[in-house]
Design a protein around this motif. Sequence first.
Motif, short mmCIF file in Angstrom:
data_model
loop_
_atom_site.label_atom_id
_atom_site.label_comp_id
_atom_site.label_asym_id
_atom_site.label_seq_id
_atom_site.Cartn_x
_atom_site.Cartn_y
_atom_site.Cartn_z
N ALA A 174 -21.92 -9.49 -8.16
CA ALA A 174 -20.83 -9.81 -7.14
C ALA A 174 -20.92 -8.39 -6.36
O ALA A 174 -20.88 -7.43 -6.93
CB ALA A 174 -19.42 -9.77 -7.97
N THR A 189 -17.87 -8.29 -4.15
CA THR A 189 -16.41 -8.23 -3.84
C THR A 189 -15.62 -8.68 -4.93
O THR A 189 -15.88 -9.02 -5.82
CB THR A 189 -16.24 -9.41 -2.73
N PRO A 190 -14.34 -8.02 -4.86
CA PRO A 190 -13.51 -8.35 -5.86
C PRO A 190 -13.32 -9.97 -6.18
O PRO A 190 -13.21 -10.38 -7.35
CB PRO A 190 -12.13 -7.85 -5.70
N ASP A 191 -13.06 -10.62 -5.16
CA ASP A 191 -13.08 -12.15 -5.25
C ASP A 191 -14.16 -12.97 -6.10
O ASP A 191 -13.95 -13.53 -6.71
CB ASP A 191 -12.67 -12.88 -3.89
N GLU A 192 -15.13 -12.33 -5.46
CA GLU A 192 -16.50 -12.87 -6.20
C GLU A 192 -16.50 -12.57 -7.73
O GLU A 192 -17.01 -13.28 -8.45
CB GLU A 192 -17.73 -12.34 -5.28
N VAL A 210 -14.17 -12.00 -9.76
CA VAL A 210 -13.21 -12.50 -10.66
C VAL A 210 -13.66 -14.08 -10.92
O VAL A 210 -13.63 -14.73 -11.91
CB VAL A 210 -11.90 -12.63 -10.16
N ALA A 211 -14.09 -14.68 -9.61
CA ALA A 211 -14.67 -16.17 -9.91
C ALA A 211 -15.96 -16.01 -10.64
O ALA A 211 -15.92 -16.96 -11.44
CB ALA A 211 -15.19 -16.62 -8.54
N ASP A 228 -14.62 -15.76 -14.38
CA ASP A 228 -14.15 -17.00 -15.02
C ASP A 228 -15.04 -18.07 -15.41
O ASP A 228 -14.91 -18.91 -16.14
CB ASP A 228 -13.08 -17.48 -13.94
N LEU A 230 -9.41 -3.93 -9.60
CA LEU A 230 -10.43 -5.10 -9.96
C LEU A 230 -10.76 -5.03 -11.75
O LEU A 230 -10.63 -6.10 -12.10
CB LEU A 230 -11.78 -4.94 -9.38
N GLU A 279 -7.78 -6.36 -13.27
CA GLU A 279 -7.57 -7.86 -12.86
C GLU A 279 -8.78 -8.69 -13.94
O GLU A 279 -8.51 -9.59 -14.62
CB GLU A 279 -7.94 -8.45 -11.41
N HIS A 299 -8.40 -11.21 -17.36
CA HIS A 299 -9.05 -12.44 -17.56
C HIS A 299 -10.02 -12.11 -18.70
O HIS A 299 -10.96 -12.95 -19.03
CB HIS A 299 -10.27 -12.65 -16.32
#
Length: 140
Positions: free
Chosen positions: A41, A43-46, A48-49, A52, A74, A77, A81
């Motif tokens: 990844a 990016t942070p969003d990528e 986390v996705a 998960d 990150l 976060e 998770h």
Amino acid sequence: MSSPTRPDQPLRILIVEDEALLALQMEGALADGGHEVVGLADTPDEAVALADRARPQLALVDIQLHGRRVGVELALELGRHGVPCLFATGNCPEEGGRDAALGCLHKPFADRTLREAVEVARSLLGGHEPAFVPLGLHLY
């Protein structure tokens, strides 16, 4: 997330790095060490996705992604998770790092040092004191 309990089993690792060549080098080094890289990844969003979806046992996180210092946030976060983190960066944080990650591996690092750092993380996650901490890795 499952925690690593046996040293003979590969870890499932997420790499969060915005330099594509370095991310691929890290992936190869970890695969050579018998680990499974579940995703890359940048990016942070990528990240986390992917966490998960892939359920990694460890994330290697760069502090500065695309010119922004977002790694500590990150890592926090990802921790929410259920994914423990180890920073792999040229900008190891002092403030906030202790709450976010197991430690920090300073760039640049050799493939062998990366694999040794992952083994230290495995020991810590298994509740054991590491037998050896490689030069360039500091623990929080």
